[in-house]
Design a protein around this motif. Structure first.
Motif, short mmCIF file in Angstrom:
data_model
loop_
_atom_site.label_atom_id
_atom_site.label_comp_id
_atom_site.label_asym_id
_atom_site.label_seq_id
_atom_site.Cartn_x
_atom_site.Cartn_y
_atom_site.Cartn_z
N ASN A 109 -33.29 -29.90 3.36
CA ASN A 109 -31.98 -29.50 2.86
C ASN A 109 -32.14 -28.35 1.90
OD1 ASN A 109 -31.61 -30.97 -0.14
ND2 ASN A 109 -33.10 -31.92 1.23
N HIS A 110 -31.19 -27.45 1.92
CA HIS A 110 -31.22 -26.31 1.02
C HIS A 110 -29.82 -25.74 0.85
CE1 HIS A 110 -32.55 -22.51 -0.80
NE2 HIS A 110 -33.62 -23.21 -1.13
N LEU A 111 -29.57 -25.19 -0.35
CA LEU A 111 -28.30 -24.54 -0.61
C LEU A 111 -28.22 -23.25 0.19
CD1 LEU A 111 -25.75 -24.69 -2.39
CD2 LEU A 111 -27.02 -23.51 -4.17
N VAL A 112 -27.13 -23.06 0.94
CA VAL A 112 -26.95 -21.86 1.76
C VAL A 112 -26.21 -20.80 0.97
CG1 VAL A 112 -25.90 -20.92 3.86
CG2 VAL A 112 -26.94 -23.20 3.89
N GLU A 113 -25.04 -21.17 0.46
CA GLU A 113 -24.24 -20.23 -0.31
C GLU A 113 -23.21 -20.97 -1.14
OE1 GLU A 113 -21.96 -17.60 2.20
OE2 GLU A 113 -21.00 -19.26 3.24
N GLN A 114 -22.61 -20.25 -2.07
CA GLN A 114 -21.49 -20.80 -2.82
C GLN A 114 -20.42 -19.72 -2.90
OE1 GLN A 114 -23.64 -21.19 -6.78
NE2 GLN A 114 -21.68 -20.39 -7.48
N PHE A 115 -19.17 -20.13 -3.00
CA PHE A 115 -18.08 -19.16 -3.13
C PHE A 115 -16.85 -19.85 -3.70
CE2 PHE A 115 -18.44 -20.63 1.31
CZ PHE A 115 -17.21 -21.22 1.51
N LEU A 116 -15.87 -19.03 -4.06
CA LEU A 116 -14.61 -19.55 -4.57
C LEU A 116 -13.55 -19.46 -3.49
CD1 LEU A 116 -14.23 -17.96 -8.14
CD2 LEU A 116 -14.81 -20.32 -7.58
N LEU A 117 -12.67 -20.44 -3.48
CA LEU A 117 -11.49 -20.40 -2.60
C LEU A 117 -10.27 -20.75 -3.45
CD1 LEU A 117 -12.45 -22.34 0.68
CD2 LEU A 117 -12.20 -19.87 0.40
N GLY A 118 -9.10 -20.47 -2.92
CA GLY A 118 -7.87 -20.85 -3.61
C GLY A 118 -6.88 -19.71 -3.67
N ARG A 119 -5.63 -20.07 -4.00
CA ARG A 119 -4.52 -19.13 -3.99
C ARG A 119 -4.71 -17.94 -4.93
NH1 ARG A 119 -0.02 -21.19 -6.02
NH2 ARG A 119 -0.93 -23.19 -6.54
N ASP A 120 -5.49 -18.12 -6.01
CA ASP A 120 -5.72 -17.01 -6.94
C ASP A 120 -6.31 -15.80 -6.23
OD1 ASP A 120 -4.64 -18.28 -9.03
OD2 ASP A 120 -6.47 -18.43 -10.23
N GLY A 121 -6.99 -16.05 -5.13
CA GLY A 121 -7.59 -14.96 -4.35
C GLY A 121 -6.55 -14.10 -3.66
N LEU A 122 -5.34 -14.59 -3.53
CA LEU A 122 -4.27 -13.83 -2.89
C LEU A 122 -3.62 -12.86 -3.87
CD1 LEU A 122 -2.53 -16.73 -0.96
CD2 LEU A 122 -4.07 -15.03 0.01
N ALA A 123 -3.76 -13.08 -5.18
CA ALA A 123 -3.11 -12.26 -6.20
C ALA A 123 -3.54 -10.81 -6.08
CB ALA A 123 -3.45 -12.79 -7.59
N GLY A 124 -4.83 -10.55 -5.74
CA GLY A 124 -5.32 -9.18 -5.59
C GLY A 124 -4.53 -8.42 -4.54
N GLY A 125 -4.21 -9.08 -3.43
CA GLY A 125 -3.45 -8.44 -2.36
C GLY A 125 -2.05 -8.09 -2.81
N ALA A 126 -1.43 -8.95 -3.63
CA ALA A 126 -0.06 -8.72 -4.10
C ALA A 126 -0.02 -7.52 -5.04
CB ALA A 126 0.45 -9.95 -4.81
N GLU A 127 -1.08 -7.32 -5.85
CA GLU A 127 -1.12 -6.20 -6.79
C GLU A 127 -1.11 -4.86 -6.08
OE1 GLU A 127 -4.40 -6.88 -9.45
OE2 GLU A 127 -3.42 -8.71 -10.13
N ASN A 128 -1.64 -4.82 -4.86
CA ASN A 128 -1.67 -3.57 -4.11
C ASN A 128 -0.27 -3.09 -3.77
OD1 ASN A 128 -4.41 -3.57 -4.21
ND2 ASN A 128 -4.70 -4.51 -2.21
N GLY A 129 0.69 -3.99 -3.77
CA GLY A 129 2.06 -3.61 -3.46
C GLY A 129 2.84 -3.20 -4.70
N SER A 130 2.14 -2.88 -5.80
CA SER A 130 2.80 -2.57 -7.07
C SER A 130 3.47 -1.19 -7.06
CB SER A 130 1.82 -2.67 -8.23
OG SER A 130 0.81 -1.68 -8.07
N ASP A 131 3.17 -0.34 -6.07
CA ASP A 131 3.85 0.97 -5.93
C ASP A 131 5.35 0.79 -5.88
OD1 ASP A 131 1.46 2.71 -3.80
OD2 ASP A 131 1.49 2.22 -5.93
N GLN A 132 5.75 -0.27 -5.23
CA GLN A 132 7.17 -0.55 -5.05
C GLN A 132 7.84 -0.75 -6.41
OE1 GLN A 132 7.66 -3.71 -2.30
NE2 GLN A 132 9.78 -3.23 -1.89
N GLY A 133 7.14 -1.50 -7.29
CA GLY A 133 7.68 -1.76 -8.62
C GLY A 133 7.83 -0.48 -9.42
#
Ligand code: ZN
Length: 157
Positions: A109-133
């Protein structure tokens, strides 16, 4: 997965362990020590892979996904199937996933990888639409007069 971020890959560490094993610096008992809990998790929640076990070469490796995070409460530290992760990622803001490879044959057995998941990861995509604001803000500073002023300036050129 869409919200996957901060990925840490442990393949280099794995290669180092396999090198040490070949060199006789560690024994197979040291690296083939999957606990009964880990092997059960692999059996019931694991994701089969096409990758052969680097130690016994007779079984394919199984990936187990462990989840951690405050929002998980009593579920923290549990193994989840790969299919469950996108659902959790849409309901929780952030949680950590550890992927462990396990051989059900020799207990490698061995650790392969670790990462983060969750809705906070979608916030970056929403910021790209800030031109509209920004466009809305400039329209508010020049109420009504915008197009007329522009036309006059063009006429002066
Ligand atoms: Zn094996």
């Amino acid at each position: 997965m869409r919200t996957q971020r901060q990925v840490v890959d442990y393949s280099l560490r794995k290669r180092a362990v396999l090198r040490e094993l070949l060199a006789g610096q560690v024994g197979t008992y040291d690296v083939c020590d999957a606990s009964p809990y880990l092997k059960n998790a692999a059996r019931f929640h694991g994701e089969p892979t096409e990758e052969r076990c680097p130690i016994c070469r007779s079984e394919n490796l199984t990936h187990v996904h462990y989840i951690y995070g405050d929002e998980l409460k009593q579920s923290a530290g549990q193994a989840r199937t790969l299919a469950e992760l996108p659902v959790l990622a849409m309901t929780l803001r952030e949680f950590q996933v550890f992927v462990v490879e396990v051989c059900l044959g020799c207990s490698w057995n061995h650790l392969v990888e670790q990462f983060l998941l969750g809705r906070d990861g979608l916030a970056g995509g929403a910021e790209n639409g800030s031109d509209q604001g920004a466009a809305d803000a400039s329209a508010a500073t020049a109420p009504g007069a915008g197009p007329a002023v522009r036309r006059r300036r063009e006429a002066q050129r």
